[in-house]
Structures are given as structure tokens and as C-alpha cells.
Design an enzyme around this catalytic site. Structure first.
Site, PDB file in Angstrom:
ATOM      1  N   ASP A  29      51.469  41.384  19.062  1.00 38.78           N
ATOM      2  CA  ASP A  29      50.016  41.133  19.042  1.00 38.78           C
ATOM      3  C   ASP A  29      49.551  40.663  17.663  1.00 38.78           C
ATOM      4  O   ASP A  29      50.164  40.987  16.644  1.00 38.78           O
ATOM      5  CB  ASP A  29      49.290  42.432  19.440  1.00 38.78           C
ATOM      6  CG  ASP A  29      47.840  42.169  19.823  1.00 38.78           C
ATOM      7  OD1 ASP A  29      47.521  41.039  20.237  1.00 38.78           O
ATOM      8  OD2 ASP A  29      47.019  43.103  19.702  1.00 38.78           O
ATOM      9  N   HIS A  53      50.184  31.339  17.868  1.00 42.48           N
ATOM     10  CA  HIS A  53      51.258  31.502  18.861  1.00 42.48           C
ATOM     11  C   HIS A  53      52.503  30.733  18.412  1.00 42.48           C
ATOM     12  O   HIS A  53      53.620  31.238  18.538  1.00 42.48           O
ATOM     13  CB  HIS A  53      50.797  31.030  20.241  1.00 42.48           C
ATOM     14  CG  HIS A  53      49.599  31.788  20.765  1.00 42.48           C
ATOM     15  ND1 HIS A  53      49.500  33.161  20.679  1.00 42.48           N
ATOM     16  CD2 HIS A  53      48.462  31.364  21.374  1.00 42.48           C
ATOM     17  CE1 HIS A  53      48.339  33.542  21.209  1.00 42.48           C
ATOM     18  NE2 HIS A  53      47.694  32.470  21.636  1.00 42.48           N
ATOM     19  N   LEU A  83      73.255  41.756  23.594  1.00 41.88           N
ATOM     20  CA  LEU A  83      71.891  42.299  23.659  1.00 41.88           C
ATOM     21  C   LEU A  83      71.289  41.846  24.982  1.00 41.88           C
ATOM     22  O   LEU A  83      71.536  40.727  25.423  1.00 41.88           O
ATOM     23  CB  LEU A  83      71.044  41.737  22.497  1.00 41.88           C
ATOM     24  CG  LEU A  83      69.519  41.946  22.563  1.00 41.88           C
ATOM     25  CD1 LEU A  83      69.159  43.408  22.254  1.00 41.88           C
ATOM     26  CD2 LEU A  83      68.784  41.036  21.556  1.00 41.88           C
TER      27      LEU A  83
HETATM   28  C1  IPE Z   1      48.760  42.544  24.827  1.00 40.34           C
HETATM   29  O1  IPE Z   1      47.925  42.004  23.866  1.00 40.34           O
HETATM   30  C2  IPE Z   1      49.546  41.458  25.501  1.00 40.34           C
HETATM   31  C3  IPE Z   1      50.514  40.774  24.676  1.00 40.34           C
HETATM   32  C4  IPE Z   1      50.781  40.987  23.409  1.00 40.34           C
HETATM   33  C5  IPE Z   1      51.266  39.749  25.350  1.00 40.34           C
HETATM   34  P1  IPE Z   1      46.392  41.693  24.156  1.00 40.34           P
HETATM   35  O2  IPE Z   1      45.877  41.078  22.929  1.00 40.34           O
HETATM   36  O3  IPE Z   1      46.260  40.919  25.412  1.00 40.34           O
HETATM   37  O4  IPE Z   1      45.795  43.153  24.401  1.00 40.34           O
HETATM   38  P2  IPE Z   1      44.315  43.708  24.225  1.00 40.34           P
HETATM   39  O5  IPE Z   1      43.401  42.787  24.973  1.00 40.34           O
HETATM   40  O6  IPE Z   1      44.016  43.706  22.765  1.00 40.34           O
HETATM   41  O7  IPE Z   1      44.364  45.094  24.781  1.00 40.34           O
HETATM   42  C1  IPE Z   2      49.346  38.120  21.084  1.00 41.11           C
HETATM   43  O1  IPE Z   2      48.397  37.713  20.165  1.00 41.11           O
HETATM   44  C2  IPE Z   2      49.841  37.007  21.961  1.00 41.11           C
HETATM   45  C3  IPE Z   2      49.355  37.065  23.350  1.00 41.11           C
HETATM   46  C4  IPE Z   2      48.629  38.004  23.857  1.00 41.11           C
HETATM   47  C5  IPE Z   2      49.734  35.979  24.212  1.00 41.11           C
HETATM   48  P1  IPE Z   2      46.869  37.556  20.557  1.00 41.11           P
HETATM   49  O2  IPE Z   2      46.657  36.186  21.109  1.00 41.11           O
HETATM   50  O3  IPE Z   2      46.426  38.663  21.441  1.00 41.11           O
HETATM   51  O4  IPE Z   2      46.204  37.672  19.134  1.00 41.11           O
HETATM   52  P2  IPE Z   2      44.935  38.545  18.728  1.00 41.11           P
HETATM   53  O5  IPE Z   2      45.176  39.935  19.199  1.00 41.11           O
HETATM   54  O6  IPE Z   2      43.761  37.918  19.395  1.00 41.11           O
HETATM   55  O7  IPE Z   2      44.888  38.444  17.250  1.00 41.11           O
HETATM   56 MG    MG Z   3      45.718  40.525  21.065  1.00 39.53          MG
END
Ligand code: IPE
Ligand code: IPE
Ligand code: MG
Length: 228
Positions: free
Chosen positions: A12, A29, A123
Site C-alpha cells: 500500500d 504503481h 518460492l
Molecule cells: C489494499 O489497499 C489493497 C491493496 C494494497 C491491493 P487499499 O488502499 O485498497 O485499502 P484501503 O482502502 O486503504 O483500506
Molecule cells: C496500493 O497503493 C496499490 C493498490 C491498491 C492497487 P494505493 O493505490 O492504495 O496507494 P494509496 O494508499 O492511495 O497511497
Molecule cells: Mg491504499
């Protein structure tokens, strides 16, 4: 390191990493790919048995279409490269989650990657795509109800397309500073050690995985019993 260790990571913070640099979220990303490669490489070196990475949750379909398209494009483009890397490193790559809503190029790329790497034994790398723990648990329960009795764990594996049983999660890492599970592996994390780091995913790397593993080694796991 124990040779049956299962580490799961909620990758995240990509969007916030990009925001801090006044870049579009998709740049975050993209930047996360290097972290993924380094983390996988270190996981092999540390002889981790299973590494499950949360790449796209079922709730992530609620994001703007443009971001979803960018993410899916990255996935379709990166899966072949990652598969080639996995073949070289003797890694088995499989994808868990729903497959009926993924764009065709992603679906094709993931099936190809799984086929190419199916004999990997260094792995087991699992990528969670369109994954929801609650949805999987609900489907597993429905399957048991419709088919009379059955083995719940197999029903659960079937519900999220797992190709083989894996040990429960030992260590769950979440980057990006949030301290929640966001519908990831709710059943499998029953006794997982939780590790939260403020680092955004693009700033995570092998060294930071080592720091998390060192913290994990210091934890005393009791599984409800009294320590010896
Ligand atoms: C969880 O992150 C999903 C992934 C990292 C793929 P999100 O960014 O979607 O989660 P919330 O919305 O902060 O709970
Ligand atoms: C995690 O990073 C990747 C996915 C959920 C696909 P985020 O896109 O949720 O990034 P933040 O949490 O908004 O910074
Ligand atoms: Mg996120």
C-alpha cells in the site's frame, strides 16, 4: 528461517508516494514494480516458502476507471517479464482471486505465467488480484451448503482459485502506514504476526523485508497456549 514460512504483504501507499512528488497515481504503481522485484529476490534468498502479495482488491474496482485501466495495463505488461524472472529463479507464480472480471490481456498473461512457472520450487509467489477474503469465505460456505458436507479449506481454496494448499500466514506486512487488513486473507491470518511500516510501497525493498523478518523473529507466538 523456517522452511515453511508464509509471508503476506499488503503493498500500500503507491498513490501517496506519487502525490508527494506531484505525479499521477499510476506513476506510483509503476514505481512499485522495483519494490516487488527486490522483495521477491530477498524472499528467495531468505528461503521463504510462500509469499502472497495483495496487488488488487475486489473493492479496488471502485476506483476511477482511468486508474483501474492503468493498473491493468501495468499487470498485463509486467506479468510476462515477472514470469521470465520466476523461471530463472525457480519460482512458482500463481494468482489468487476472481478471474471472471479481469480484462482478457491480464487473464491471458496470468495463465501463461502460471503455466511457465508451475515447476518452480524455490518460492511459491502468489499474487492476489480481484481478491476479497469475505467474498471467498461466503462462496466457500455456499459451496459447502450446496454440496452437502465437505472440506471447508478445499472449498475456500476453490473459491479464490488457489492451485494448492499453503500454510497459514506467519507474518503479515502492510506498507503505507495504515493499520488494517482491508479484506486480505482474513481466515489465513488467524495467528499471523502483524507488522506495519510507514514506508510507502515504492520505498520498500529487500533490506526493509529483512527488518520486518528480524522483528518477526523476536515475537513470541503462543497460539493460545501457555509458553513452555
Ligand atoms: C489494499 O489497499 C489493497 C491493496 C494494497 C491491493 P487499499 O488502499 O485498497 O485499502 P484501503 O482502502 O486503504 O483500506
Ligand atoms: C496500493 O497503493 C496499490 C493498490 C491498491 C492497487 P494505493 O493505490 O492504495 O496507494 P494509496 O494508499 O492511495 O497511497
Ligand atoms: Mg491504499
Amino acid at each position: 528461517m523456517s522452511n515453511s514460512l508464509h509471508v503476506a504483504i499488503i503493498m500500500d501507499g503507491n498513490g501517496r508516494w506519487a502525490n508527494q512528488r506531484s505525479l499521477p497515481r499510476s506513476a506510483g504503481h509503476h514505481a512499485g514494480i522495483r519494490s516487488l522485484r527486490e522483495t521477491v529476490e530477498t524472499a528467495v534468498q531468505r528461503k521463504i516458502h510462500t509469499l502472497t502479495l495483495y496487488a488488487f482488491s475486489s473493492d479496488n474496482w471502485q476506483r476511477p476507471q482511468s486508474e483501474i485501466r492503468a493498473l491493468m495495463r501495468i499487470l498485463a505488461a509486467q506479468l510476462p517479464a515477472q514470469a521470465a524472472h520466476c523461471v530463472r529463479q525457480n519460482i512458482r507464480l500463481s494468482v489468487i482471486g476472481r478471474r471472471d472480471r479481469l480484462p482478457e490481456p491480464v487473464l491471458q498473461a496470468l495463465v501463461r505465467a502460471e503455466t511457465r512457472t508451475m515447476n518452480g520450487s524455490a518460492l511459491h509467489l502468489r499474487l492476489a488480484l480481484d481478491y476479497s477474503a469475505r467474498d471467498s469465505l461466503t462462496r466457500a460456505a455456499q459451496h459447502i451448503r450446496l454440496n452437502g458436507n465437505g472440506d471447508f479449506l478445499h472449498a475456500l481454496m476453490r473459491a479464490y482459485n488457489a492451485d494448492c494448499p499453503v500454510p497459514d500466514v506467519d507474518l503479515l506486512i502492510r506498507t503505507g502506514g495504515e493499520q488494517r487488513l482491508s479484506d486480505f486473507l482474513l481466515w489465513e491470518c488467524a495467528y499471523a504476526e502483524l507488522y506495519f511500516t510507514p514506508d510507502f510501497w515504492p520505498d520498500f525493498n529487500g533490506e526493509k523485508l529483512d527488518t520486518a523478518l528480524a522483528a518477526f523473529q523476536k515475537r513470541q507466538r503462543r497460539f493460545g497456549a501457555v509458553p513452555a
